[in-house]
Design an enzyme around this catalytic site. Structure first.
Site, PDB file in Angstrom:
ATOM      1  N   ALA A  29      53.794  52.067  15.922  1.00 46.54           N
ATOM      2  CA  ALA A  29      55.174  51.727  16.280  1.00 46.54           C
ATOM      3  C   ALA A  29      55.842  52.918  16.939  1.00 46.54           C
ATOM      4  O   ALA A  29      55.199  53.940  17.188  1.00 46.54           O
ATOM      5  CB  ALA A  29      55.938  51.300  15.033  1.00 46.54           C
ATOM      6  N   ASN A  30      57.113  52.801  17.245  1.00 47.79           N
ATOM      7  CA  ASN A  30      57.877  53.932  17.784  1.00 47.79           C
ATOM      8  C   ASN A  30      59.285  53.893  17.204  1.00 47.79           C
ATOM      9  O   ASN A  30      59.632  52.967  16.477  1.00 47.79           O
ATOM     10  CB  ASN A  30      57.866  53.911  19.312  1.00 47.79           C
ATOM     11  CG  ASN A  30      58.567  52.685  19.861  1.00 47.79           C
ATOM     12  OD1 ASN A  30      59.771  52.508  19.698  1.00 47.79           O
ATOM     13  ND2 ASN A  30      57.794  51.807  20.487  1.00 47.79           N
ATOM     14  N   ARG A  31      60.102  54.896  17.542  1.00 49.84           N
ATOM     15  CA  ARG A  31      61.389  55.083  16.884  1.00 49.84           C
ATOM     16  C   ARG A  31      62.559  54.365  17.534  1.00 49.84           C
ATOM     17  O   ARG A  31      63.706  54.655  17.232  1.00 49.84           O
ATOM     18  CB  ARG A  31      61.718  56.570  16.811  1.00 49.84           C
ATOM     19  CG  ARG A  31      60.768  57.381  15.962  1.00 49.84           C
ATOM     20  CD  ARG A  31      61.260  58.805  15.862  1.00 49.84           C
ATOM     21  NE  ARG A  31      60.287  59.687  15.230  1.00 49.84           N
ATOM     22  CZ  ARG A  31      60.066  59.717  13.918  1.00 49.84           C
ATOM     23  NH1 ARG A  31      60.757  58.944  13.108  1.00 49.84           N
ATOM     24  NH2 ARG A  31      59.164  60.535  13.425  1.00 49.84           N
ATOM     25  N   ALA A  95      61.321  49.364  23.926  1.00 51.94           N
ATOM     26  CA  ALA A  95      60.348  50.459  23.943  1.00 51.94           C
ATOM     27  C   ALA A  95      59.003  49.854  23.563  1.00 51.94           C
ATOM     28  O   ALA A  95      58.603  49.847  22.396  1.00 51.94           O
ATOM     29  CB  ALA A  95      60.753  51.548  22.965  1.00 51.94           C
TER      30      ALA A  95
END
Ligand code: C5P
Length: 221
Positions: A29-31, A95
């Site tokens: 995942a990402n932030r 994102a």
């Protein structure tokens, strides 16, 4: 017209991160918080548009007056976006994970004698480029670019490579932190050059961007 320049228009927005499964309990995942994308969806709705928001997993409330479609992975996001077309304008603020794990394990990967596993990655589809180059391309396509250096230069290259009308470039290295924060400082890179906006709230960026989209749509109809 006037206060509600997007009445009669449809706007599609992507927001949030994607989660790419590794096994049933783990993800890549990402932030991304989804704050900027959600604010754009809400601003478009306030401007009178019929808005569909396709969002990855986020911890913020649904924007008001918007149809929300929740997805997990990049491939699910692409499918949901394609199902939501046609649209007059599309803003790709998600994102999206660049890669996913080649083989999602059906069972939890166990710690053990074999040592740590090696995860082979494969590239995810580029949702923005697919839509911008597709047969049902919205009249206005807006992408985002989060960069830590040579922000405008990279955004100009991205504009051409992805086939977008505008790229909203933000410097995610700046103090004040666009990532997860309330404020954002962006450059709008379009065919006629670059506008650098002062730092403002993500809500204000959203409202200003929606005005730009309305103007661009007006110029095309
Ligand atoms: O190439 P990069 O990921 O920096 O491009 C960012 C822009 O492209 C954003 O608008 C993002 O939503 C979109 N994108 C996408 N699908 C991907 C990767 C990025 O729609 N797989």
């Amino acid at each position: 017209s006037g206060e509600k320049p997007l009445v009669g228009k449809t706007v599609l927005v992507t927001s949030g991160p994607t989660h790419e499964p590794i096994d049933p309990v783990r993800v890549l995942a990402n932030r991304s918080s989804g704050r900027q994308g959600h604010a754009i969806a809400e601003a478009a709705a306030r401007a009178g548009a019929t808005v569909t928001l396709v969002t990855g997993p986020v911890a913020i409330p649904d924007p008001e007056g918007v149809a929300v479609i929740r997805v997990e992975t990049a491939r699910e996001m692409l499918a949901a976006v394609e199902a939501a077309l046609p649209a007059d304008a599309a803003v790709f603020a998600a994102a999206v994970a660049d890669w996913r794990v080649a083989e999602d394990s059906g069972q939890k990967i166990k710690k053990g004698a074999g040592g740590p596993p090696t995860l082979a990655l494969v590239e995810n589809p580029d949702i923005l480029a697919t839509v911008a180059k597709g047969a049902r391309r919205p009249a206005i396509v807006v992408g985002f670019a989060a960069e830590t250096e040579r922000v405008v230069e990279h955004a100009k290259a991205k504009l051409a490579r992805k086939g977008a009308d505008f790229i909203v470039a933000n410097d995610v290295s700046e103090a004040g932190g666009a990532m997860g924060g309330e404020d954002n400082s962006v450059h709008i890179v379009g065919p006629e050059g670059v506008e650098s906006w002062p730092s403002m709230t993500k809500r204000a960026v959203a409202a200003a961007l929606v005005e730009r989209i309305a103007a661009a749509l007006g110029a095309r109809t």
